[in-house]
Design a protein around this motif. Sequence first.
Motif, PDB file in Angstrom:
ATOM      1  N   ARG A  74       0.834  -1.215   0.000  1.00 24.62           N
ATOM      2  CA  ARG A  74       0.000   0.000   0.000  1.00 24.62           C
ATOM      3  C   ARG A  74       0.861   1.254   0.000  1.00 24.62           C
ATOM      4  NH1 ARG A  74      -2.742   1.117   5.497  1.00 24.62           N
ATOM      5  NH2 ARG A  74      -0.566   1.696   5.854  1.00 24.62           N
ATOM      6  N   ASP A  75       1.969   1.195   0.729  1.00 26.47           N
ATOM      7  CA  ASP A  75       2.834   2.373   0.863  1.00 26.47           C
ATOM      8  C   ASP A  75       3.891   2.465  -0.233  1.00 26.47           C
ATOM      9  OD1 ASP A  75       1.308   2.852   3.109  1.00 26.47           O
ATOM     10  OD2 ASP A  75       2.823   2.112   4.517  1.00 26.47           O
ATOM     11  N   GLY A  76       3.756   1.625  -1.283  1.00 28.60           N
ATOM     12  CA  GLY A  76       4.615   1.774  -2.448  1.00 28.60           C
ATOM     13  C   GLY A  76       5.874   0.947  -2.462  1.00 28.60           C
ATOM     14  N   ASN A  77       5.936  -0.130  -1.673  1.00 24.81           N
ATOM     15  CA  ASN A  77       7.143  -0.958  -1.624  1.00 24.81           C
ATOM     16  C   ASN A  77       6.786  -2.424  -1.878  1.00 24.81           C
ATOM     17  OD1 ASN A  77       9.698  -2.006  -1.202  1.00 24.81           O
ATOM     18  ND2 ASN A  77       9.670  -1.724   1.029  1.00 24.81           N
ATOM     19  N   PRO A  78       6.345  -2.761  -3.103  1.00 25.90           N
ATOM     20  CA  PRO A  78       5.942  -4.155  -3.364  1.00 25.90           C
ATOM     21  C   PRO A  78       7.091  -5.145  -3.252  1.00 25.90           C
ATOM     22  CG  PRO A  78       6.022  -2.888  -5.413  1.00 25.90           C
ATOM     23  CD  PRO A  78       6.177  -1.906  -4.286  1.00 25.90           C
ATOM     24  N   ASP A  79       8.300  -4.734  -3.649  1.00 28.26           N
ATOM     25  CA  ASP A  79       9.442  -5.655  -3.536  1.00 28.26           C
ATOM     26  C   ASP A  79       9.736  -5.972  -2.073  1.00 28.26           C
ATOM     27  OD1 ASP A  79       9.875  -5.871  -6.291  1.00 28.26           O
ATOM     28  OD2 ASP A  79      11.083  -4.048  -6.342  1.00 28.26           O
ATOM     29  N   GLY A  80       9.645  -4.969  -1.215  1.00 26.94           N
ATOM     30  CA  GLY A  80       9.837  -5.208   0.214  1.00 26.94           C
ATOM     31  C   GLY A  80       8.782  -6.140   0.768  1.00 26.94           C
ATOM     32  N   ALA A  81       7.542  -6.006   0.276  1.00 26.77           N
ATOM     33  CA  ALA A  81       6.463  -6.882   0.730  1.00 26.77           C
ATOM     34  C   ALA A  81       6.742  -8.334   0.357  1.00 26.77           C
ATOM     35  CB  ALA A  81       5.135  -6.423   0.119  1.00 26.77           C
ATOM     36  N   LEU A  82       7.158  -8.555  -0.886  1.00 25.40           N
ATOM     37  CA  LEU A  82       7.426  -9.925  -1.335  1.00 25.40           C
ATOM     38  C   LEU A  82       8.611 -10.523  -0.582  1.00 25.40           C
ATOM     39  CD1 LEU A  82       6.890  -9.412  -5.170  1.00 25.40           C
ATOM     40  CD2 LEU A  82       5.323 -10.468  -3.533  1.00 25.40           C
ATOM     41  N   ALA A  83       9.620  -9.718  -0.321  1.00 29.49           N
ATOM     42  CA  ALA A  83      10.770 -10.202   0.460  1.00 29.49           C
ATOM     43  C   ALA A  83      10.332 -10.567   1.870  1.00 29.49           C
ATOM     44  CB  ALA A  83      11.863  -9.136   0.491  1.00 29.49           C
ATOM     45  N   ARG A  84       9.427  -9.778   2.445  1.00 27.36           N
ATOM     46  CA  ARG A  84       8.946 -10.059   3.803  1.00 27.36           C
ATOM     47  C   ARG A  84       8.202 -11.396   3.836  1.00 27.36           C
ATOM     48  NH1 ARG A  84       8.110  -6.622   8.059  1.00 27.36           N
ATOM     49  NH2 ARG A  84       8.153  -4.733   6.757  1.00 27.36           N
TER      50      ARG A  84
ATOM     51  N   ILE B  68      -0.081  -5.708  -8.913  1.00 25.92           N
ATOM     52  CA  ILE B  68      -0.686  -4.462  -9.393  1.00 25.92           C
ATOM     53  C   ILE B  68       0.328  -3.332  -9.319  1.00 25.92           C
ATOM     54  CG2 ILE B  68      -2.459  -2.721  -8.930  1.00 25.92           C
ATOM     55  CD1 ILE B  68      -4.262  -4.951  -7.889  1.00 25.92           C
ATOM     56  N   ARG B  69       0.985  -3.208  -8.172  1.00 25.71           N
ATOM     57  CA  ARG B  69       1.955  -2.130  -7.977  1.00 25.71           C
ATOM     58  C   ARG B  69       3.146  -2.250  -8.933  1.00 25.71           C
ATOM     59  NH1 ARG B  69      -0.847   1.737  -5.569  1.00 25.71           N
ATOM     60  NH2 ARG B  69      -0.841   1.728  -3.290  1.00 25.71           N
ATOM     61  N   LYS B  70       3.475  -3.485  -9.323  1.00 27.99           N
ATOM     62  CA  LYS B  70       4.623  -3.697 -10.192  1.00 27.99           C
ATOM     63  C   LYS B  70       4.233  -3.659 -11.676  1.00 27.99           C
ATOM     64  CE  LYS B  70       7.565  -6.952  -8.881  1.00 27.99           C
ATOM     65  NZ  LYS B  70       8.832  -6.192  -8.669  1.00 27.99           N
ATOM     66  N   GLY B  71       2.978  -3.297 -11.963  1.00 27.42           N
ATOM     67  CA  GLY B  71       2.550  -3.161 -13.347  1.00 27.42           C
ATOM     68  C   GLY B  71       2.280  -4.461 -14.061  1.00 27.42           C
ATOM     69  N   ASP B  72       1.803  -5.488 -13.327  1.00 28.61           N
ATOM     70  CA  ASP B  72       1.516  -6.803 -13.909  1.00 28.61           C
ATOM     71  C   ASP B  72       0.060  -7.171 -13.613  1.00 28.61           C
ATOM     72  OD1 ASP B  72       1.509  -9.358 -14.883  1.00 28.61           O
ATOM     73  OD2 ASP B  72       3.114 -10.124 -13.594  1.00 28.61           O
ATOM     74  N   PRO B  73      -0.899  -6.515 -14.288  1.00 30.98           N
ATOM     75  CA  PRO B  73      -2.312  -6.770 -13.981  1.00 30.98           C
ATOM     76  C   PRO B  73      -2.750  -8.193 -14.302  1.00 30.98           C
ATOM     77  CG  PRO B  73      -2.103  -5.399 -15.944  1.00 30.98           C
ATOM     78  CD  PRO B  73      -0.749  -5.480 -15.326  1.00 30.98           C
TER      79      PRO B  73
END
Length: 409
Positions: free
Chosen positions: A317-327, A350-355
């Motif tokens: 939500r806060d703009g860090n999808p890579d951090g989310a996936l790593a978590r 969605i955030r990474k542009g892969d709908p």
Amino acid sequence: ALRLRVVAAMLLVLMSKAIAGLAMLSGLPGRDSGADFAEPPMLAFHAAPLPPAGAAAQAAARLQAALAGYHTLQVSLSASPPPDYRLDIAAADPAGTGLRATLTRGGNGELLWQKELGLAADPALATDALAAAVAGERGLIVADMRSRTGDSFAPGYPCSLKFYELRLTRARSDDLGDRVRDCLERSVALRPNDAPLLADLSFVRLAEAPPGEDGAADRAEARRLAERALLAGPQNGYAHKALARVYFHEGNCARGRVSMARAAELAPADPMVLLYGGAFLIGCGDAGGRTMLERSIALDPDGSGQAVATLAFADVRDGNPDGALARLRASRAAVNPRLQFEFVRALAAIRKGDPATARAKWLAIAREVDRDPDEVTGVVARFTTIPMIAEQAAAMFATIGIGKSGQGA
């Protein structure tokens, strides 16, 4: 004559307590307090003499206070009446720089668990984690009692065990929720001033409330139950958590924060209190939610899947999808909540542009919970009870045309 009546009354009380203790030692579920109501088990806390200058003495005092904050058991400093469990605390070394904790059955002294606790790095965290391991909803005593009560939905403690199961497993696809609500209502009828039971019933009524006007009566009843819990137990952390949850569901983040802060103050070692408090604060956009969730994970790493998923949602939500996936990849939880993890992965796509990936993951989730994929908040409600998170997710899915206001999946 008066003295004889007083003595007789005292003997009657002692006899009833002895019978209750014998009932537990015979394998019956909980301490029978009359009217077919089983009280939480009794834990006798015993600390051996500890070096006053070492960290062990302070840790033992903190541990005793932390255990007293749990609603899963009753804590006693006496061996009379006979307890159901006994926790012995001793110094792990002559200098008192560590603790040795030994949990046994109160009746036959059977060893259930033993652990040596180092106190050099973070004694407060180590001590609170020990309390969670013994008394938490995923802890040793609850697990042992669950194995002894089996599938009982009897009023009191057996019903509470089923409520913990419902909340921990999110098992909403069968009749477990209905049976838990029924046994909680019977329990509250027998103990109308039991704050934890009132709080638990408030939780269930709020979780069952449909959105909009259809759920207004359930939400109003959840509020009444939470207010009754707080009136019955103003120093009970679970009562404050129940009222905080009502406030959060009403969208009143300001009042919810106040009540949740009080709940965490009264039950600081309970990872479940911190989990729900942190999740609601995340939903309110409050950075303090991250602190609560991280503490919940530190107290119970094996049971931290929901907290990890909520933190990962906040990352996305806060703009860090890579951090989310790593978590998510780094989660230490023994069992991860798969649907919640997939939900976060869909949002990250969605955030990474892969709908396309996001749609595929979301459709799979919706099929599994048997809901219309365009009813985003309804799908999310099957694995989280935080309405603000569901609404924020719906806004993200709407950007790729999923949702009632969009063009569908």
